[in-house]
Design a protein around this motif. Structure first.
Motif, mmCIF file in Angstrom:
data_model
loop_
_atom_site.group_PDB
_atom_site.id
_atom_site.type_symbol
_atom_site.label_atom_id
_atom_site.label_comp_id
_atom_site.label_asym_id
_atom_site.label_seq_id
_atom_site.Cartn_x
_atom_site.Cartn_y
_atom_site.Cartn_z
ATOM 1 N N ARG A 119 -47.260 -34.957 -19.036
ATOM 2 C CA ARG A 119 -48.697 -35.189 -19.895
ATOM 3 C C ARG A 119 -48.712 -35.986 -21.595
ATOM 4 O O ARG A 119 -47.832 -35.503 -21.661
ATOM 5 C CB ARG A 119 -49.507 -33.584 -19.600
ATOM 6 C CG ARG A 119 -50.160 -33.326 -17.755
ATOM 7 C CD ARG A 119 -50.655 -32.302 -18.171
ATOM 8 N NE ARG A 119 -50.857 -31.580 -16.772
ATOM 9 C CZ ARG A 119 -51.576 -30.653 -16.258
ATOM 10 N NH1 ARG A 119 -51.932 -29.972 -17.038
ATOM 11 N NH2 ARG A 119 -51.707 -30.818 -14.644
ATOM 12 N N SER A 120 -49.834 -36.054 -21.427
ATOM 13 C CA SER A 120 -49.827 -37.069 -22.878
ATOM 14 C C SER A 120 -50.428 -35.351 -23.756
ATOM 15 O O SER A 120 -51.588 -34.438 -23.386
ATOM 16 C CB SER A 120 -51.150 -37.734 -22.847
ATOM 17 O OG SER A 120 -50.934 -37.710 -24.390
ATOM 18 N N ASN B 209 -52.178 -35.174 -26.024
ATOM 19 C CA ASN B 209 -53.093 -35.449 -26.517
ATOM 20 C C ASN B 209 -54.070 -35.308 -25.057
ATOM 21 O O ASN B 209 -55.862 -35.273 -25.324
ATOM 22 C CB ASN B 209 -53.990 -36.615 -26.895
ATOM 23 C CG ASN B 209 -53.324 -35.991 -28.392
ATOM 24 O OD1 ASN B 209 -53.330 -35.465 -28.994
ATOM 25 N ND2 ASN B 209 -52.607 -37.590 -29.040
ATOM 26 N N GLU B 210 -53.726 -34.836 -24.153
ATOM 27 C CA GLU B 210 -54.830 -34.521 -22.837
ATOM 28 C C GLU B 210 -56.103 -33.493 -22.618
ATOM 29 O O GLU B 210 -55.193 -32.592 -22.905
ATOM 30 C CB GLU B 210 -53.816 -34.604 -21.270
ATOM 31 C CG GLU B 210 -54.126 -35.206 -20.073
ATOM 32 C CD GLU B 210 -53.272 -35.221 -19.472
ATOM 33 O OE1 GLU B 210 -52.279 -36.531 -19.034
ATOM 34 O OE2 GLU B 210 -52.761 -33.801 -18.519
ATOM 35 N N LYS B 211 -57.209 -33.577 -22.089
ATOM 36 C CA LYS B 211 -57.355 -33.142 -22.310
ATOM 37 C C LYS B 211 -58.372 -33.210 -20.586
ATOM 38 O O LYS B 211 -58.158 -34.140 -20.128
ATOM 39 C CB LYS B 211 -58.987 -33.717 -22.210
ATOM 40 C CG LYS B 211 -59.041 -32.838 -24.335
ATOM 41 C CD LYS B 211 -59.559 -33.026 -25.828
ATOM 42 C CE LYS B 211 -59.523 -32.966 -27.066
ATOM 43 N NZ LYS B 211 -58.623 -34.243 -27.512
ATOM 44 N N ARG B 212 -58.778 -31.829 -19.623
ATOM 45 C CA ARG B 212 -59.039 -31.741 -18.642
ATOM 46 C C ARG B 212 -60.357 -30.991 -18.234
ATOM 47 O O ARG B 212 -60.623 -29.931 -18.927
ATOM 48 C CB ARG B 212 -58.149 -31.241 -17.788
ATOM 49 C CG ARG B 212 -56.381 -31.992 -17.871
ATOM 50 C CD ARG B 212 -55.171 -31.287 -17.357
ATOM 51 N NE ARG B 212 -55.023 -31.240 -15.339
ATOM 52 C CZ ARG B 212 -55.060 -32.309 -14.896
ATOM 53 N NH1 ARG B 212 -54.619 -33.435 -15.236
ATOM 54 N NH2 ARG B 212 -54.837 -32.045 -14.356
ATOM 55 N N VAL C 77 -59.306 -35.974 -16.861
ATOM 56 C CA VAL C 77 -58.445 -36.581 -17.492
ATOM 57 C C VAL C 77 -58.712 -37.236 -17.928
ATOM 58 O O VAL C 77 -58.996 -38.499 -18.197
ATOM 59 C CB VAL C 77 -56.869 -36.695 -16.620
ATOM 60 C CG1 VAL C 77 -56.212 -36.874 -17.488
ATOM 61 C CG2 VAL C 77 -57.161 -35.691 -15.488
ATOM 62 N N VAL C 78 -58.552 -36.992 -19.532
ATOM 63 C CA VAL C 78 -58.972 -37.953 -20.869
ATOM 64 C C VAL C 78 -58.277 -37.827 -21.249
ATOM 65 O O VAL C 78 -57.164 -36.536 -21.996
ATOM 66 C CB VAL C 78 -60.487 -37.700 -21.609
ATOM 67 C CG1 VAL C 78 -60.727 -38.767 -22.558
ATOM 68 C CG2 VAL C 78 -61.515 -37.198 -20.851
ATOM 69 N N ASP C 79 -57.056 -38.620 -21.764
ATOM 70 C CA ASP C 79 -56.189 -39.040 -22.654
ATOM 71 C C ASP C 79 -56.996 -39.672 -23.923
ATOM 72 O O ASP C 79 -57.234 -40.204 -23.800
ATOM 73 C CB ASP C 79 -54.990 -38.995 -22.664
ATOM 74 C CG ASP C 79 -54.618 -40.398 -21.682
ATOM 75 O OD1 ASP C 79 -55.781 -41.622 -22.542
ATOM 76 O OD2 ASP C 79 -53.223 -40.686 -21.176
ATOM 77 N N ASP C 80 -55.434 -40.822 -24.701
ATOM 78 C CA ASP C 80 -56.112 -41.209 -25.980
ATOM 79 C C ASP C 80 -56.338 -42.777 -25.200
ATOM 80 O O ASP C 80 -57.135 -43.770 -26.043
ATOM 81 C CB ASP C 80 -54.613 -41.762 -26.842
ATOM 82 C CG ASP C 80 -54.698 -40.126 -27.634
ATOM 83 O OD1 ASP C 80 -55.376 -39.137 -28.076
ATOM 84 O OD2 ASP C 80 -53.696 -40.191 -28.053
ATOM 85 N N SER D 152 -59.210 -42.286 -18.944
ATOM 86 C CA SER D 152 -59.586 -41.115 -18.555
ATOM 87 C C SER D 152 -59.399 -42.181 -16.758
ATOM 88 O O SER D 152 -59.205 -43.086 -16.871
ATOM 89 C CB SER D 152 -60.771 -41.518 -18.447
ATOM 90 O OG SER D 152 -61.747 -41.868 -18.161
#
Length: 104
Positions: free
Chosen positions: A25-26, A28-31, A88-91, A94
């Motif tokens: 996982r990155s 900066n990943e947000k879930r 899932v959103v990263d830099d 998504s």
């Protein structure tokens, strides 16, 4: 080397190997949890257009396309299905990870 020490070393190596094989996982990943209804599926672009509810802490409810990475999820989705998923959103990207599909 004692037998107990050899077994402990083997178990340690197994644990390290298992952790290394997990999904990366990155940093900066947000879930975010997502619930919605499938409006359309585009298998060529690997997207599903979802009419989703509010995503708390991220965006209000709307209808929009989302990338679907998992081949099996993409194959099963069809218009009218109700889904729950993780957005899932990263830099750089998504996508949705589908957790449940209720056929519509």
């Amino acid at each position: 080397m004692t037998k107990q020490r050899a077994i402990t070393g083997f178990i340690f190596i197994l644990l390290i190997s298992a952790m290394a094989c997990g999904p990366r996982r990155s940093a900066n990943e947000k879930r975010f949890p997502l619930k919605g209804k499938v409006v359309a599926v585009n298998k060529v672009e690997r997207t599903a257009t979802i009419a989703h509810q509010d995503i708390p802490g991220y965006m209000p409810g709307m209808t929009m396309p989302f990338k679907i990475k998992n081949d099996a999820d993409l194959e099963m989705l069809k218009p009218g299905d109700e889904i729950t998923a993780t957005l899932v959103v990263d830099d750089l990207a998504s996508w949705l990870e589908i957790t449940a599909i209720v056929e519509g």
